[in-house]
Enzyme design. Structure first.
Site, PDB file in Angstrom:
ATOM      1  N   PHE A 277       0.857  -1.181   0.000  1.00  0.00           N
ATOM      2  CA  PHE A 277       0.000   0.000   0.000  1.00  0.00           C
ATOM      3  C   PHE A 277       0.893   1.230   0.000  1.00  0.00           C
ATOM      4  O   PHE A 277       1.656   1.455   0.933  1.00  0.00           O
ATOM      5  CB  PHE A 277      -0.954   0.062   1.201  1.00  0.00           C
ATOM      6  CG  PHE A 277      -1.848   1.269   1.102  1.00  0.00           C
ATOM      7  CD1 PHE A 277      -2.992   1.238   0.323  1.00  0.00           C
ATOM      8  CD2 PHE A 277      -1.508   2.469   1.720  1.00  0.00           C
ATOM      9  CE1 PHE A 277      -3.787   2.373   0.177  1.00  0.00           C
ATOM     10  CE2 PHE A 277      -2.300   3.604   1.583  1.00  0.00           C
ATOM     11  CZ  PHE A 277      -3.443   3.545   0.808  1.00  0.00           C
TER      12      PHE A 277
ATOM     13  N   LYS B   5       2.435  11.021   7.524  1.00  0.00           N
ATOM     14  CA  LYS B   5       1.679  10.724   8.738  1.00  0.00           C
ATOM     15  C   LYS B   5       2.253  11.388   9.997  1.00  0.00           C
ATOM     16  O   LYS B   5       2.066  12.579  10.195  1.00  0.00           O
ATOM     17  CB  LYS B   5       1.522   9.213   8.860  1.00  0.00           C
ATOM     18  CG  LYS B   5       0.656   8.704   7.707  1.00  0.00           C
ATOM     19  CD  LYS B   5       0.100   7.316   7.870  1.00  0.00           C
ATOM     20  CE  LYS B   5      -0.967   7.073   6.807  1.00  0.00           C
ATOM     21  NZ  LYS B   5      -0.765   5.924   5.992  1.00  0.00           N
TER      22      LYS B   5
ATOM     23  N   ASP C 145       9.228   2.870   2.040  1.00  0.00           N
ATOM     24  CA  ASP C 145       8.037   3.646   2.374  1.00  0.00           C
ATOM     25  C   ASP C 145       7.816   3.511   3.879  1.00  0.00           C
ATOM     26  O   ASP C 145       7.277   2.519   4.356  1.00  0.00           O
ATOM     27  CB  ASP C 145       6.821   3.142   1.592  1.00  0.00           C
ATOM     28  CG  ASP C 145       5.562   3.946   1.905  1.00  0.00           C
ATOM     29  OD1 ASP C 145       5.551   4.659   2.929  1.00  0.00           O
ATOM     30  OD2 ASP C 145       4.584   3.851   1.136  1.00  0.00           O
TER      31      ASP C 145
END
Ligand SMILES: *Cc1c(COP(=O)(O)O)cnc(C)c1O
Length: 416
Positions: free
Chosen positions: A140, A254, A225
């Site tokens: 993802f 985030k 990531d």
């Protein structure tokens, strides 16, 4: 207004891209969130790990308010007194020469893909438009058109084509598959050090180190990531550090702003990041003074409050408690630091009913990948709160087992 009314408004006016629990949050503080009916919940999602520093951290709120009264947006057409110090702080903290500030995680992944391709053409000498990037099944990385082009989830791609070419899939954790996927045109391997959305999948020991060694040998870039797993979530500053790996490009988002404001970034050394020239990329809001000020304080809080260490400590405590759960519905408990997944067995009828039962008991979790309950509370969580959480989980498993014994599950539930 009632919960039902807020739910109805959202359902009426918003494109239907999420399947939220019907809890309407009104305010939050630290690890706690409160709904419009005054009910309190322990937040075990932390907005997909964005709120690591805890909700409405006073220092972050203060940084936001202070900066908002000075200047919020200068655009990169000019310079600001926040961006330089932010970039230096982030680079020094993570040990990279340079960074590029952006807003969302997906945007940062896009920037990493562009940078890796440019490096491939200009440094590795790959023929024009032939660059390949290896990605993992079950990844993802976000939702832009290019990023869904390298998603292995058919649902994410269906009817959004034509898709961007140049990506190759390998099974996450499979070293042989990775070797086989490399061609002279491979410019990078893009990987999540732990797959978050795909169910908190921790790769086999040595996998990331193997990938790093392969990247050096085959002259390709390792892109990590770390948007979800970075900045302390897994008990290390970067999840790559569990395997002693230093990626060529690190992607952050985030928690970089502690949930107050969208801030993302990529980091790399000068020989790679130095390839970007004016016009190669850009963003109106990327690196703006407000986001930079908040991100600086978010990084300070991580260090000052020893949140990385607390993540390791409390994560271990939670994992130990969950592993003691004796239930036919528990398949596996896995994770690192405060990113813990509890996978339920096939017989359990999906993770969502457990999340709903937990919500009733004042714990907010979100199922991921259908069968995994994710526990990712803010990194400020205490031992007492972890113990309370574990008690609620135990109670929910007992309750659901008892329910199912009294009334065997219908087909509907088994399929859901
Ligand atoms: C959330 C996430 C993204 C996308 O970030 P957005 O800010 O939602 O665009 C990318 N990669 C990983 C691993 C993520 O968890």
């Amino acid at each position: 207004m009632s919960t039902e009314k807020y739910v109805e408004l959202e359902n009426t006016y918003i494109g239907n891209i999420y399947h939220p629990l019907d809890v309407v949050i009104e305010r939050a503080e630290g690890v706690w969130m409160y709904d419009v009916e005054g009910k309190r919940y322990l937040d075990c999602l932390s907005a997909y790990s964005a709120v690591s520093q805890g909700h409405c951290h006073p220092r972050l709120v203060n940084a936001l308010v202070q900066q908002a009264q000075h200047v919020t947006l200068s655009s990169r057409a000019f310079r600001s007194d926040q961006l330089g110090p932010f970039s230096q702080q982030l680079c020094q903290m993570l040990g990279y020469d340079m960074m590029l500030p952006l807003n969302s995680g997906a945007e940062a992944v896009e920037a990493a893909v562009k940078l890796a391709r440019k490096w491939g053409y200009e440094v590795k000498g790959v023929p024009d438009d032939q660059a390949e990037i290896i990605v993992c099944c079950g990844n993802f990385h976000g939702r832009t058109t290019t990023i869904i082009s390298f998603s292995s989830e058919p649902k994410y791609r269906k009817h959004f084509g034509p898709l961007t070419p140049g990506f190759k899939f390998v099974t996450f954790g499979d070293m042989d598959a990775l070797v086989d996927a490399v061609t002279p045109n491979t410019v990078a391997f893009l990987v999540e050090p732990i797959q978050g959305e795909n169910g908190i999948n921790v790769p086999p020991d040595g996998y990331l180190k193997f990938a790093e060694t392969l990247c050096r040998r085959e002259k390709m870039l390792l892109i990590a990531d770390e948007i979800q797993v970075g900045l302390g979530r897994t008990g290390k500053m970067l999840a790559s550090q569990h395997d002693n790996v230093r990626p060529d490009i690190v992607v952050l988002g985030k928690a970089l702003s502690g949930g107050l404001y969208p801030v993302s970034a990529i980091l790399a050394d000068r020989p790679v990041m130095g390839l970007f020239n004016p016009g190669d990329h850009g963003s109106t809001f990327g690196g703006n003074p407000l986001g930079s000020a908040v991100a600086r304080e978010a990084l300070n809080v991580l260090v000052d409050e020893k949140l990385v260490e607390n993540s390791a400590l409390q994560g271990k405590r939670l994992m130990e408690r969950l592993r003691r759960l004796e239930s036919p519905y528990v398949k596996e408990v896995r994770g690192r630091g405060l990113l813990v997944g509890l996978e339920v067995t096939h017989e359990a009828g999906g993770a969502r009913r457990f999340c709903e039962a937990l919500a009733e008991r004042g714990v907010l979790c979100k199922e991921t990948h259908g069968t995994v309950i994710r526990f990712a509370p803010p990194l400020v969580v205490t031992s007492e709160q972890i113990d309370w959480l574990a008690e609620q989980v135990e109670a929910v498993f007992t309750q659901i087992e008892a329910q199912d014994q009294a009334q065997p599950m219908g087909m509907e539930q088994a399929i859901a």
